[in-house]
Design a protein around this motif. Structure first.
Motif, PDB file in Angstrom:
ATOM      1  N   LYS A  10     -17.481   2.320 -71.638  1.00  0.00           N
ATOM      2  CA  LYS A  10     -16.217   2.512 -70.907  1.00  0.00           C
ATOM      3  C   LYS A  10     -15.950   3.997 -70.689  1.00  0.00           C
ATOM      4  CE  LYS A  10     -13.840  -1.694 -71.447  1.00  0.00           C
ATOM      5  NZ  LYS A  10     -14.646  -2.420 -72.441  1.00  0.00           N
ATOM      6  N   ASN A  11     -15.470   4.321 -69.492  1.00  0.00           N
ATOM      7  CA  ASN A  11     -15.121   5.702 -69.206  1.00  0.00           C
ATOM      8  C   ASN A  11     -13.768   6.023 -69.839  1.00  0.00           C
ATOM      9  OD1 ASN A  11     -14.604   8.176 -68.145  1.00  0.00           O
ATOM     10  ND2 ASN A  11     -15.124   7.601 -66.032  1.00  0.00           N
ATOM     11  N   LEU A  12     -13.753   7.007 -70.719  1.00  0.00           N
ATOM     12  CA  LEU A  12     -12.512   7.296 -71.461  1.00  0.00           C
ATOM     13  C   LEU A  12     -11.549   8.200 -70.708  1.00  0.00           C
ATOM     14  CD1 LEU A  12     -13.543   7.971 -75.167  1.00  0.00           C
ATOM     15  CD2 LEU A  12     -13.057   5.809 -74.036  1.00  0.00           C
ATOM     16  N   LEU A  13     -12.059   8.893 -69.694  1.00  0.00           N
ATOM     17  CA  LEU A  13     -11.179   9.873 -69.052  1.00  0.00           C
ATOM     18  C   LEU A  13      -9.964   9.180 -68.441  1.00  0.00           C
ATOM     19  CD1 LEU A  13     -13.477  12.569 -67.489  1.00  0.00           C
ATOM     20  CD2 LEU A  13     -12.428  12.440 -69.745  1.00  0.00           C
ATOM     21  N   GLY A  14      -8.814   9.761 -68.676  1.00  0.00           N
ATOM     22  CA  GLY A  14      -7.583   9.176 -68.159  1.00  0.00           C
ATOM     23  C   GLY A  14      -6.997   8.124 -69.086  1.00  0.00           C
ATOM     24  N   MET A  15      -7.714   7.821 -70.154  1.00  0.00           N
ATOM     25  CA  MET A  15      -7.241   6.791 -71.085  1.00  0.00           C
ATOM     26  C   MET A  15      -6.349   7.429 -72.156  1.00  0.00           C
ATOM     27  SD  MET A  15      -9.821   4.264 -73.076  1.00  0.00           S
ATOM     28  CE  MET A  15     -10.482   3.303 -71.738  1.00  0.00           C
ATOM     29  N   PRO A  16      -5.207   6.817 -72.504  1.00  0.00           N
ATOM     30  CA  PRO A  16      -4.407   7.392 -73.585  1.00  0.00           C
ATOM     31  C   PRO A  16      -5.121   7.270 -74.939  1.00  0.00           C
ATOM     32  CG  PRO A  16      -3.444   5.314 -72.833  1.00  0.00           C
ATOM     33  CD  PRO A  16      -4.628   5.595 -71.947  1.00  0.00           C
ATOM     34  N   SER A  17      -4.733   8.128 -75.893  1.00  0.00           N
ATOM     35  CA  SER A  17      -5.484   8.206 -77.154  1.00  0.00           C
ATOM     36  C   SER A  17      -5.460   6.889 -77.932  1.00  0.00           C
ATOM     37  CB  SER A  17      -4.964   9.347 -78.025  1.00  0.00           C
ATOM     38  OG  SER A  17      -3.600   9.177 -78.264  1.00  0.00           O
ATOM     39  N   HIS A  18      -4.345   6.124 -77.859  1.00  0.00           N
ATOM     40  CA  HIS A  18      -4.308   4.881 -78.639  1.00  0.00           C
ATOM     41  C   HIS A  18      -5.306   3.853 -78.094  1.00  0.00           C
ATOM     42  CE1 HIS A  18      -1.364   3.853 -75.443  1.00  0.00           C
ATOM     43  NE2 HIS A  18      -1.807   2.628 -75.618  1.00  0.00           N
ATOM     44  N   ARG A  19      -5.566   3.928 -76.762  1.00  0.00           N
ATOM     45  CA  ARG A  19      -6.558   2.985 -76.221  1.00  0.00           C
ATOM     46  C   ARG A  19      -7.973   3.399 -76.609  1.00  0.00           C
ATOM     47  NH1 ARG A  19      -6.666   1.650 -70.411  1.00  0.00           N
ATOM     48  NH2 ARG A  19      -8.357   0.334 -71.173  1.00  0.00           N
ATOM     49  N   ALA A  20      -8.210   4.711 -76.656  1.00  0.00           N
ATOM     50  CA  ALA A  20      -9.524   5.193 -77.118  1.00  0.00           C
ATOM     51  C   ALA A  20      -9.725   4.767 -78.579  1.00  0.00           C
ATOM     52  CB  ALA A  20      -9.610   6.709 -76.972  1.00  0.00           C
ATOM     53  N   ALA A  21      -8.663   4.848 -79.358  1.00  0.00           N
ATOM     54  CA  ALA A  21      -8.758   4.427 -80.764  1.00  0.00           C
ATOM     55  C   ALA A  21      -9.040   2.928 -80.841  1.00  0.00           C
ATOM     56  CB  ALA A  21      -7.466   4.771 -81.503  1.00  0.00           C
ATOM     57  N   ASN A  22      -8.401   2.161 -79.961  1.00  0.00           N
ATOM     58  CA  ASN A  22      -8.640   0.715 -79.943  1.00  0.00           C
ATOM     59  C   ASN A  22     -10.082   0.374 -79.607  1.00  0.00           C
ATOM     60  OD1 ASN A  22      -6.226  -0.403 -80.701  1.00  0.00           O
ATOM     61  ND2 ASN A  22      -5.368  -0.363 -78.624  1.00  0.00           N
ATOM     62  N   LEU A  23     -10.708   1.231 -78.794  1.00  0.00           N
ATOM     63  CA  LEU A  23     -12.113   0.983 -78.437  1.00  0.00           C
ATOM     64  C   LEU A  23     -13.052   1.310 -79.597  1.00  0.00           C
ATOM     65  CD1 LEU A  23     -12.537   2.414 -74.825  1.00  0.00           C
ATOM     66  CD2 LEU A  23     -12.648   0.026 -75.542  1.00  0.00           C
ATOM     67  N   GLY A  24     -12.546   2.073 -80.590  1.00  0.00           N
ATOM     68  CA  GLY A  24     -13.385   2.320 -81.757  1.00  0.00           C
ATOM     69  C   GLY A  24     -13.682   3.769 -82.061  1.00  0.00           C
ATOM     70  N   LEU A  25     -12.843   4.685 -81.561  1.00  0.00           N
ATOM     71  CA  LEU A  25     -13.001   6.096 -81.942  1.00  0.00           C
ATOM     72  C   LEU A  25     -12.081   6.357 -83.125  1.00  0.00           C
ATOM     73  CD1 LEU A  25     -12.973   8.080 -78.575  1.00  0.00           C
ATOM     74  CD2 LEU A  25     -14.802   8.039 -80.250  1.00  0.00           C
ATOM     75  N   GLY A  26     -12.649   6.684 -84.268  1.00  0.00           N
ATOM     76  CA  GLY A  26     -11.843   6.900 -85.474  1.00  0.00           C
ATOM     77  C   GLY A  26     -11.860   8.370 -85.873  1.00  0.00           C
ATOM     78  N   LEU A  27     -10.707   9.012 -85.814  1.00  0.00           N
ATOM     79  CA  LEU A  27     -10.642  10.456 -86.073  1.00  0.00           C
ATOM     80  C   LEU A  27     -10.178  10.755 -87.492  1.00  0.00           C
ATOM     81  CD1 LEU A  27     -10.625  13.450 -85.128  1.00  0.00           C
ATOM     82  CD2 LEU A  27      -8.267  13.090 -84.383  1.00  0.00           C
TER      83      LEU A  27
END
Ligand code: ATP
Length: 228
Positions: free
Chosen positions: A64-81
């Motif tokens: 999935k292209n992350l650009l333009g996506m809010p951070s909570h949606r990126a986190a939902n996709l599985g990016l854990g900071l």
């Protein structure tokens, strides 16, 4: 298969440009060390990947292209900071910090407590009263509770006593070896990173200038790009 593909990533802070074209790939189960001297753009890259700051370029994560996506949606996709400076919620207890981040998956309170028994011993204690090392364990545990596909560790051993640092490195090694987790690592200790990372990407003035197997990061290269 590539889990993360980053091409020509650029970031501006107001009028000043910080990233000029970062290129980075992470395969499933791979640990990638993001290296560079102070101020070369490592934290900016991590923040751009998590969508905490705007950027341009290509960032494709899990197809999935992350650009333009809010951070909570990126986190939902599985990016854990695991952010620099830990950023635990001080007035909440250890358990509350962990539960607040929870998403369904293999990681839950009991598996996080298994990895960090010291957090279990202190589960009702307020995060603000934990030691630096315990807060770091909590920050990692909180990211694991989101059940990430890619864990981003920004200076996870910074400011810790050597014995605690060793515990954190042991946890990182175990996440790779026992859980097959994909990880991007930023840290000051090249030696420790070399013991766990598969590949390295070196940033210089906001650009990737060298990518290769960690084992191919010769002393000459480290001296040239990292000054060590
Ligand atoms: P360090 O190892 O010192 O943390 P770094 O490689 O993580 O360094 P960044 O923190 O990403 O580097 O900084 C990259 C560049 O962007 C630097 O020139 C820095 O001064 C600038 N920068 C970082 N954050 C901001 C900000 N909020 N506003 C303006 N410029 C910033």
């Amino acid at each position: 298969m590539s889990l993360l593909r980053v091409r020509n990533l650029q970031v501006n802070y107001g009028a000043s440009q910080a990233l000029f074209g970062v290129e980075l790939d992470v395969a499933e189960g791979e640990v990638v060390a993001l290296l560079g001297r102070n101020g070369m753009g490592k934290t900016t890259t991590i923040h751009a990947l998590c969508r905490m700051i705007p950027s341009v370029g290509e960032v494709v994560f899990a197809g999935k292209n992350l650009l333009g996506m809010p951070s909570h949606r990126a986190a939902n996709l599985g990016l854990g900071l695991v952010p620099e400076g830990r950023r635990c919620f001080g007035p909440l207890s250890v358990t509350e910090n962990l539960v607040a981040a929870a998403r369904p998956g293999d990681w839950d309170l009991s598996s996080v407590f298994n990895m960090f028994p010291r957090l279990k011993d202190r589960k009702t204690q307020l995060a603000g009263s934990l030691s630096g090392g315990e807060q770091q364990m909590l920050a990692i545990g909180r990211a694991l509770m989101t059940n990430p596909r890619l864990l981003l560790l920004d200076e996870a051993t910074e400011g810790l006593a050597p014995v605690v640092r060793n515990e954190i490195w042991a946890a990182i090694r175990s996440l790779k070896q026992n859980k097959g987790l994909s990880i991007i690592l930023v840290d000051k200790s090249l030696r420790e990173m070399a013991s766990v990372a598969d590949r390295a990407v070196i940033l210089e003035r906001g650009k990737s200038v060298w990518t290769g197997q960690m084992a191919d990061l010769t002393e000459d290269r480290a001296a040239r790009y990292l000054g060590v």
